[in-house]
Design a protein around this motif. Structure first.
Motif, PDB file in Angstrom:
ATOM      1  N   ASN B  19      28.527 124.174 -37.875  1.00 57.79           N
ATOM      2  CA  ASN B  19      28.855 122.809 -37.445  1.00 57.79           C
ATOM      3  C   ASN B  19      29.125 121.903 -38.643  1.00 57.79           C
ATOM      4  O   ASN B  19      28.236 121.183 -39.097  1.00 57.79           O
ATOM      5  N   PRO B  20      30.350 121.961 -39.160  1.00 57.85           N
ATOM      6  CA  PRO B  20      30.662 121.110 -40.314  1.00 57.85           C
ATOM      7  C   PRO B  20      30.500 119.631 -39.978  1.00 57.85           C
ATOM      8  O   PRO B  20      30.719 119.218 -38.832  1.00 57.85           O
ATOM      9  N   GLY B  21      30.116 118.864 -40.977  1.00 57.67           N
ATOM     10  CA  GLY B  21      29.795 117.446 -40.754  1.00 57.67           C
ATOM     11  C   GLY B  21      30.981 116.517 -40.934  1.00 57.67           C
ATOM     12  O   GLY B  21      32.120 116.870 -40.607  1.00 57.67           O
ATOM     13  N   LEU B  22      30.714 115.377 -41.514  1.00 50.93           N
ATOM     14  CA  LEU B  22      31.717 114.316 -41.611  1.00 50.93           C
ATOM     15  C   LEU B  22      32.350 114.316 -43.010  1.00 50.93           C
ATOM     16  O   LEU B  22      32.376 115.332 -43.666  1.00 50.93           O
ATOM     17  N   ARG B  23      32.821 113.162 -43.445  1.00 49.88           N
ATOM     18  CA  ARG B  23      33.571 113.105 -44.705  1.00 49.88           C
ATOM     19  C   ARG B  23      32.662 113.191 -45.945  1.00 49.88           C
ATOM     20  O   ARG B  23      32.814 114.075 -46.772  1.00 49.88           O
ATOM     21  N   ASP B  29      24.586 116.189 -43.700  1.00 56.05           N
ATOM     22  CA  ASP B  29      24.770 117.530 -44.269  1.00 56.05           C
ATOM     23  C   ASP B  29      26.127 118.128 -43.916  1.00 56.05           C
ATOM     24  O   ASP B  29      26.754 117.726 -42.953  1.00 56.05           O
ATOM     25  N   ILE B  57      32.863 129.298 -35.910  1.00 58.93           N
ATOM     26  CA  ILE B  57      32.346 127.920 -35.928  1.00 58.93           C
ATOM     27  C   ILE B  57      32.155 127.393 -34.498  1.00 58.93           C
ATOM     28  O   ILE B  57      32.836 127.824 -33.580  1.00 58.93           O
ATOM     29  N   GLU B  58      31.186 126.460 -34.354  1.00 54.91           N
ATOM     30  CA  GLU B  58      30.912 125.881 -33.028  1.00 54.91           C
ATOM     31  C   GLU B  58      31.658 124.577 -32.823  1.00 54.91           C
ATOM     32  O   GLU B  58      32.036 124.230 -31.716  1.00 54.91           O
ATOM     33  N   SER B  59      31.797 123.807 -33.901  1.00 53.17           N
ATOM     34  CA  SER B  59      32.578 122.562 -33.789  1.00 53.17           C
ATOM     35  C   SER B  59      33.593 122.507 -34.924  1.00 53.17           C
ATOM     36  O   SER B  59      33.390 123.098 -35.985  1.00 53.17           O
ATOM     37  N   ALA B  60      34.670 121.804 -34.652  1.00 59.65           N
ATOM     38  CA  ALA B  60      35.833 121.851 -35.546  1.00 59.65           C
ATOM     39  C   ALA B  60      35.627 121.124 -36.880  1.00 59.65           C
ATOM     40  O   ALA B  60      34.754 120.276 -37.017  1.00 59.65           O
ATOM     41  N   LEU B  61      36.479 121.491 -37.823  1.00 56.84           N
ATOM     42  CA  LEU B  61      36.545 120.764 -39.099  1.00 56.84           C
ATOM     43  C   LEU B  61      37.439 119.557 -38.809  1.00 56.84           C
ATOM     44  O   LEU B  61      38.663 119.693 -38.704  1.00 56.84           O
ATOM     45  N   GLY B  62      36.838 118.415 -38.633  1.00 53.97           N
ATOM     46  CA  GLY B  62      37.576 117.209 -38.239  1.00 53.97           C
ATOM     47  C   GLY B  62      38.536 116.753 -39.325  1.00 53.97           C
ATOM     48  O   GLY B  62      38.496 117.241 -40.467  1.00 53.97           O
TER      49      GLY B  62
END
Lengths: 396, 115
Positions: B19-23, B29, B57-62
């Motif tokens: 679960n990649p995070g934000l910017r 994290d 991955i479970e959530s996308a790289l925004g």
């Protein structure tokens, strides 16, 4: 009545009976150990009650009468009224006792309740130093007991649970028509909550089935909304009474009968106008004034529109030029969902609503200026899934 | 003679996060900034190619993550070197779509630099 309560009642009546007998005879009789145990308990309790009465006598009672409409569609003014009343009552809060009267509510929307939770949490945070604090449910000020639909909505969206009230009333409706993603809140980036939303969506509709592009866009907008709350909604020295820096809320609703999915996001931060000023620095003046008529200051709905069009990133002082496009992606998602979709953004005095019609491939925008400021920003996506409810979506 | 580079297969979900995070790091994290500084930069310094697999991955790289992690490196090292070093495995749908989004963010970052 619980077994414990029944037992306590029985013991108390036994103690009272013996106490009365003692007073009448004026000769203390021989009593069991049990008697003294109950006596001690009752004395302690009566002392506590006396202290509470004394404490409450010195307290000012703040009555927050919630009006008929808790939604932004029919009457946003009722929510503006609540915002003002709560804001004005936060000073000297330790000496105050709050009664939030729900008995007049006739209609509420999920967005309205999400907003209300944010507002009430300002009271609990100021009074008890916690955004989530266990409150008591008093039937006298509770929801209209005959309004089953309203009772169901409040219960299922997690309004009561958020404030530690697990069973305010009995729920008799066993409906399979509405599903709720209960209100969740955090003050950090919490990607797990995004996965919860997706689980909620996937368990009800096939919106993302064979459509990773749409799932990608959905992940992106939720992360963008979280990032927006953490980075832009609260300025560095944010210290407003009752509010916690970075705090945001999310919830969802699926109406199976009308096949409508709603996802909502809320923060009680500084709002669109102050956020633009913060980000644009010296160029804020140029951005906030309409260049076609020098003296005309753009209203908040127009500022939201600017953010959604992605017009902010063109300003050279905007923190890095490829940024400021998050709002644009909110609208892109609405257009690429493959269904009729509505995006609503409400902040300060502005309400912006974008509607996309998939059949005609047309869109329209409605802007509204509210009578007064609402706190922070509310974002809502409303997707009309129609008959297919997305489960037979074979697009990729 | 053509230059041969070592290719390192990188399983994003296992080696970084599902679960990649934000910017930015300050936002939590597994941010784009963290991925750029702690993972990608090393490959540029060691002149090794990274092949990123995103399948689990479970959530996308925004978009913000991609812009921060990849866009800034394309600006720093130039587009040619960037493409030599960074590659996303496009053999699956997640990789294909993320790769397209990443290229858009890189393009935006380069345009930003020109202004």
């Amino acid at each position: 009545m619980t077994f414990h309560k029944w037992q306590r009642m029985k013991k108390r009546s036994y103690w009272k009976k013996i106490k009365k007998l003692d007073e009448r005879l004026k000769i203390p009789s021989l009593k069991s150990k049990k008697y003294y145990k109950i006596k001690k308990y009752e004395q302690r309790k009566s002392k506590k009650n006396k202290n509470n009465i004394k404490k409450n006598e010195n307290r000012t009672i703040i009555n927050i009468d919630l009006k008929s409409y808790i939604n932004f569609k029919h009457n946003a003014n009722d929510l503006v009224f609540v915002t003002k009343k709560i804001k004005n009552s936060l000073k000297d809060i330790k000496r105050k006792r709050f009664i939030i009267d729900h008995s007049n509510i006739k209609n509420a929307s999920v967005g309205g309740l999400l907003y209300l939770v944010g507002q009430i949490s300002k009271i609990t945070r100021t009074k008890y130093s916690s955004t989530k604090y266990d409150l008591n449910y008093n039937k006298k000020y509770g929801l209209d007991k005959n309004n089953k639909k309203l009772k169901y909505l409040f219960y299922k969206i997690g309004y009561w649970k958020y404030f530690g009230i697990s069973k305010p009333y009995k729920i008799n409706i066993r409906t399979q028509k509405e599903y709720f993603l209960a209100i969740e809140s955090h003050n950090q980036n919490k990607i797990n909550l995004l996965n919860n939303i997706k689980k909620f969506i996937n368990s009800n509709v096939g919106l993302f089935k064979n459509n990773y592009m749409l799932e990608y866009k959905f992940d992106d907008i939720v992360k963008e909304a979280m990032g927006n709350s953490l980075e832009h909604a609260y300025c560095e020295n944010f210290d407003e009474i009752g509010k916690e820096k970075g705090r945001w809320w999310i919830c969802g609703h699926f109406d199976k009968k009308d096949k409508i999915l709603e996802i909502l996001f809320y923060d009680y931060g500084i709002g669109i106008r102050a956020s633009m000023k913060k980000n644009l620095g010296e160029e804020a003046k140029i951005a906030l004034i309409d260049k076609f008529s020098d003296s005309y200051l753009r209203n908040d709905a127009e500022l939201i529109e600017m953010a959604i069009r992605g017009d902010l990133s063109k300003y050279k002082n905007y923190k890095e030029h490829d940024r400021g496009k998050g709002f644009k992606r909110f609208q892109d998602f609405a257009m690429s969902s493959g269904y009729n979709c509505e995006l609503t953004v409400i902040s300060n005095k502005g309400k912006y609503q974008f509607n996309y019609d998939i059949i005609g491939d047309t869109s329209n925008v409605q802007k509204e200026v509210l009578s007064d400021n609402i706190d922070g920003m509310l974002i809502k996506w409303r997707i009309e899934l129609g008959e297919s409810d997305g489960r037979d979506n074979g697009s990729s | 003679m053509a230059e041969t580079m070592e290719v390192v297969k990188y399983n994003f979900a296992k080696q970084f996060s599902k679960n990649p995070g934000l910017r930015f790091r300050k936002l939590g994290d597994f941010s784009g900034e963290e991925f750029r500084e702690d993972v990608l930069e090393k490959f540029f310094k060691e002149n090794k190619r990274i092949l990123i697999n995103l399948e689990d991955i479970e959530s996308a790289l925004g978009a913000s993550f991609l812009s921060e992690a990849f866009g800034n490196l394309a600006v720093k090292y130039g587009l040619e070197k960037f493409h030599k070093i960074v590659q996303i495995d496009t053999s699956n749908k997640i990789g294909e779509i993320t790769n397209n989004e990443m290229l858009l963010r890189v393009k935006e970052a380069l345009e930003r630099q020109k202004r």
